[in-house]
Design an enzyme around this catalytic site. Structure first.
Site, short mmCIF file in Angstrom:
data_model
loop_
_atom_site.label_atom_id
_atom_site.label_comp_id
_atom_site.label_asym_id
_atom_site.label_seq_id
_atom_site.Cartn_x
_atom_site.Cartn_y
_atom_site.Cartn_z
CE1 TYR A 1 -13.11 -7.20 1.85
CE2 TYR A 1 -11.32 -8.99 0.70
CZ TYR A 1 -11.56 -7.77 1.63
OH TYR A 1 -10.80 -7.41 2.48
NE ARG B 1 -7.09 5.36 2.94
CZ ARG B 1 -7.85 4.54 3.65
NH1 ARG B 1 -8.89 4.92 4.12
NH2 ARG B 1 -7.35 3.49 3.73
NE ARG C 1 -4.26 -1.62 0.02
CZ ARG C 1 -5.38 -1.57 0.88
NH1 ARG C 1 -5.65 -0.55 1.69
NH2 ARG C 1 -6.27 -2.56 0.91
NE ARG D 1 -9.26 8.18 -3.01
CZ ARG D 1 -10.51 8.57 -2.85
NH1 ARG D 1 -10.96 9.54 -3.68
NH2 ARG D 1 -11.11 8.12 -1.76
CG ASP E 1 -9.00 -2.74 -4.35
OD1 ASP E 1 -8.52 -2.24 -3.28
OD2 ASP E 1 -9.86 -3.61 -4.08
O1 CP3 Z 1 -0.02 -1.42 -2.56
C1 CP3 Z 1 -0.41 -0.44 -3.42
O2 CP3 Z 1 0.02 0.86 -3.33
C2 CP3 Z 1 -1.39 -0.64 -4.38
C3 CP3 Z 1 -2.75 -0.40 -4.37
C4 CP3 Z 1 -3.76 -1.40 -3.60
C5 CP3 Z 1 -4.85 -1.00 -3.19
N1 CP3 Z 1 -5.45 -2.28 -2.86
C6 CP3 Z 1 -5.39 0.38 -3.30
C7 CP3 Z 1 -6.42 0.75 -2.28
C8 CP3 Z 1 -3.54 -2.91 -3.47
C9 CP3 Z 1 -2.15 -3.87 -3.88
C10 CP3 Z 1 -4.72 -3.32 -2.67
C11 CP3 Z 1 -4.91 -4.71 -2.39
C12 CP3 Z 1 -6.13 -5.11 -1.61
N2 CP3 Z 1 -7.40 -4.39 -1.80
C13 CP3 Z 1 -6.12 -6.11 -0.73
C14 CP3 Z 1 -5.05 -7.07 -0.28
C15 CP3 Z 1 -4.02 -6.53 0.61
C16 CP3 Z 1 -4.71 -6.14 1.94
O3 CP3 Z 1 -4.36 -4.92 2.36
O4 CP3 Z 1 -5.11 -6.84 2.54
C17 CP3 Z 1 -7.43 -6.10 -0.16
C18 CP3 Z 1 -8.29 -7.02 0.93
C19 CP3 Z 1 -8.34 -4.93 -0.73
C20 CP3 Z 1 -9.79 -4.65 -0.62
C21 CP3 Z 1 -9.95 -3.19 -0.09
N3 CP3 Z 1 -9.56 -2.06 -0.93
C22 CP3 Z 1 -10.23 -2.61 1.33
C23 CP3 Z 1 -10.22 -3.63 2.56
C24 CP3 Z 1 -10.06 -1.54 1.46
C25 CP3 Z 1 -10.55 -0.59 2.32
C26 CP3 Z 1 -9.24 -0.83 3.46
C27 CP3 Z 1 -8.49 0.60 3.45
O5 CP3 Z 1 -7.27 1.02 3.29
O6 CP3 Z 1 -9.45 1.94 3.57
C28 CP3 Z 1 -9.75 -1.09 -0.05
C29 CP3 Z 1 -9.67 0.51 -0.45
C30 CP3 Z 1 -8.41 0.66 -1.01
N4 CP3 Z 1 -7.54 -0.05 -1.89
C31 CP3 Z 1 -7.77 1.98 -0.78
C32 CP3 Z 1 -6.45 2.09 -1.34
C33 CP3 Z 1 -5.58 3.15 -1.48
C34 CP3 Z 1 -8.29 3.25 0.11
C35 CP3 Z 1 -9.24 3.91 -0.72
C36 CP3 Z 1 -9.10 5.70 -1.03
O7 CP3 Z 1 -8.21 6.11 -0.99
O8 CP3 Z 1 -10.26 5.96 -0.34
#
Ligand code: CP3
Length: 364
Positions: free
Chosen positions: A166, A46, A42, A55, A91
């Site tokens: 999910y 944020r 990640r 964003r 994502d």
């Molecule tokens: O790593 C990186 O920089 C690449 C981007 C990336 C995102 N999600 C961006 C994201 C990657 C590799 C993921 C993978 C992901 N997404 C996983 C597997 C890894 C892990 O963290 O367990 C999972 C389970 C998801 C599903 C998901 N998407 C969740 C649970 C959430 C909310 C959690 C949170 O951080 O708020 C997201 C949203 C998400 N995916 C965001 C980002 C940057 C936040 C959204 C925003 O910017 O408003």
């Protein structure tokens, strides 16, 4: 973006001998390295003010679906931190709408009509990623043109089991009761769901590699949910199918499998066909190495919480982790995603510490 390309990374000029094979790829292949490579799960997100600024103008899904935006966000941590690999900004749930399941983010994922019955599973499509998510392949191609040659691009997808959680729960969960009800109440429906996830995800990951991704990573965040025999059937075997499709399409591309909370399944992970296994901080990295054996590289596994502490602590924990990890076949990372409240300077302190301490260790 042209300016970005000209600026490249602001730190860490590549020594002449690494031009042929970037440090990160050498570590994935368990070849000798002059220092341990690092990237951060990640790393685009944020905690970065430049991410929050973008964003404010574009919502999350628009950012994922617009190649210019996905490309720019992917490059943000490469510029600021000087990490040794980039990960495509996207994502794991991006392939779902083309399967017939719309997803919203707020910021966590929300699915209004989760998959619960045999009929729901039968209605799911298994799209070809070139038609379903062309914007992802465009972002990959664009990034390969923008990234400096010493910073490889990681393509990724969710592992079938984690994506299925999910689809069935409709979002995050604490008890995973709906999913467990399906796995144990209707195992054949669950198997059909996992097959469809595996087909869709295989196409999605293979096409990223064909578009230019230099490593392929599967996120199995919820791998730790199941008992070993259920893990084998519902998580490991579907993940193996995806990784095998990647291997068949591009044998030289390193395959990385991240197993969340999976201390109970490490021996099984060793035989999955991944080149690299990512582990979280709940297990000591030396023990993970012992149990995985010498056949795979390790990725991880600093507690993301450590980055909320002072730089001196970050450095001390980094030194300790580097001492416990194998010198070849280790990609430094956090054990899970960086927390949104992390000060960006602390992420930078981590990258600096890994670079300095791992190089010094090899000089001795
Ligand atoms: O790593 C990186 O920089 C690449 C981007 C990336 C995102 N999600 C961006 C994201 C990657 C590799 C993921 C993978 C992901 N997404 C996983 C597997 C890894 C892990 O963290 O367990 C999972 C389970 C998801 C599903 C998901 N998407 C969740 C649970 C959430 C909310 C959690 C949170 O951080 O708020 C997201 C949203 C998400 N995916 C965001 C980002 C940057 C936040 C959204 C925003 O910017 O408003």
């Amino acid at each position: 973006l042209t300016e970005t390309a000209a600026a490249g990374t602001t730190r860490g000029p590549a020594p002449a001998n690494s031009a042929a094979e970037p440090l990160f790829l050498r570590a994935c292949r368990r070849r000798p390295v002059e220092r341990t490579p690092i990237w951060i799960m990640r790393q685009a997100g944020r905690y970065l003010p430049e991410y929050r600024a973008l964003r404010e103008k574009h919502d999350f899904l628009t950012s994922c679906r617009t190649p210019e935006l996905a490309c720019e966000i992917t490059l943000q941590p490469v510029r600021r931190l000087g990490v040794d690999a980039a990960i495509l900004f996207s994502d794991i749930l991006i392939p779902l709408p083309a399967m017939g399941v719309p997803v919203e983010f707020d910021p966590g994922p929300q699915i209004d009509r989760p998959v619960r019955s045999r009929a729901d599973v039968e209605a799911l499509a298994t799209p070809d990623a070139r038609e379903a998510t062309p914007f992802v392949m465009d972002a990959v191609r664009m990034l390969r043109g923008e990234l400096p040659p010493e910073v490889p691009l990681i393509g990724f997808a969710g592992a079938p089991f984690t994506v299925a959680t999910y689809l069935v729960e409709g979002g995050g969960s604490k008890s995973f009761a709906a999913l467990r009800g399906l796995l144990f109440g209707e195992p054949e429906t669950a198997a059909a769901l996992l097959d469809k996830c595996a087909d869709t995800i295989a196409s999605y990951l293979v096409e990223q590699v064909r578009a230019g991704a230099q490593a392929a990573m599967l996120f199995d965040t919820w791998a730790g949910l199941l008992a070993p025999e259920d893990y084998r059937r519902f998580a490991l075997e579907p993940a193996r199918r995806v990784l095998e499709a990647v291997r068949a399409a591009s044998p030289e591309t390193p395959r990385i499998y991240y197993a969340g909370d999976a201390a109970g399944q490490l021996e099984q992970c060793a035989g999955l066909g991944a080149d690299v296994v990512g582990v979280d901080w709940r297990i000591d990295i030396a023990e993970a190495h012992r149990r995985l054996g010498g056949g795979v590289a390790l990725q991880g596994n600093l507690d993301p919480g450590v980055l909320l502490g002072p730089p001196a602590l970050i450095r001390e924990r980094t030194a300790r982790l580097l001492r416990a990890a194998p010198a070849a076949g280790h990609v430094f990372n956090l054990g899970h995603g960086i927390l949104p409240m992390t000060p960006p300077e602390h992420a930078r302190a981590l990258v600096d510490a890994v670079r300095e301490l791992s190089a010094a260790r090899r000089e001795r």
